[in-house]
Motif scaffolding. Sequence first.
Motif, mmCIF file in Angstrom:
data_model
loop_
_atom_site.group_PDB
_atom_site.id
_atom_site.type_symbol
_atom_site.label_atom_id
_atom_site.label_comp_id
_atom_site.label_asym_id
_atom_site.label_seq_id
_atom_site.Cartn_x
_atom_site.Cartn_y
_atom_site.Cartn_z
ATOM 1 N N ILE A 95 -70.024 84.801 65.959
ATOM 2 C CA ILE A 95 -70.107 85.866 66.951
ATOM 3 C C ILE A 95 -71.390 85.688 67.734
ATOM 4 C CG2 ILE A 95 -71.097 87.443 65.222
ATOM 5 C CD1 ILE A 95 -69.633 89.726 66.781
ATOM 6 N N SER A 126 -68.101 90.637 62.621
ATOM 7 C CA SER A 126 -68.740 91.659 63.441
ATOM 8 C C SER A 126 -70.239 91.643 63.163
ATOM 9 C CB SER A 126 -68.151 93.045 63.141
ATOM 10 O OG SER A 126 -68.370 93.409 61.786
ATOM 11 N N GLY A 164 -72.937 83.861 62.201
ATOM 12 C CA GLY A 164 -71.617 83.446 61.760
ATOM 13 C C GLY A 164 -71.540 83.135 60.288
ATOM 14 N N TYR A 185 -62.965 81.771 65.701
ATOM 15 C CA TYR A 185 -62.492 81.677 64.317
ATOM 16 C C TYR A 185 -61.856 80.320 64.046
ATOM 17 C CZ TYR A 185 -62.845 86.781 64.333
ATOM 18 O OH TYR A 185 -63.296 88.082 64.412
ATOM 19 N N THR A 203 -66.362 86.127 69.999
ATOM 20 C CA THR A 203 -66.081 85.624 68.658
ATOM 21 C C THR A 203 -65.233 84.356 68.703
ATOM 22 O OG1 THR A 203 -64.118 87.020 68.467
ATOM 23 C CG2 THR A 203 -66.187 87.914 67.602
#
Length: 121
Positions: A51, A70, A35, A59, A57
Amino acid sequence: QVQLVESGGGSVQPGGSLRLSCAASGSIFSIYAMGWYRQAPGKQRELVAGIGSGGSTNYADSVKGRFTVSRDNANNTVYLHMNTLKPEDTAVYYCNVNARPSGYFSRRDYWGQGTQVTVSS
């Protein structure tokens, strides 16, 4: 053990885009979560995006819809695609990797050296 090398920071105008990369190398048995964190002057370091090993994932609310995290498992690399950048995104960005080094039974967090992102007109 595990070394992280970041690249891709720089200066951009508001509304612009950047892509950060972080490659892990060394004696790695396995990599788990990867991350990105950031730290602006006078503020605490905060999670930007993460991730998991399976691709899930998460955020920070402030970047949802603008940033995409990604990973390339074959190359032990994590990316952060940043779009529609705002001045408040200005910070030093650090990659974080949770990994188990070869020859060890436990895993730990590793940090990149940090890369500056500046969003200004």
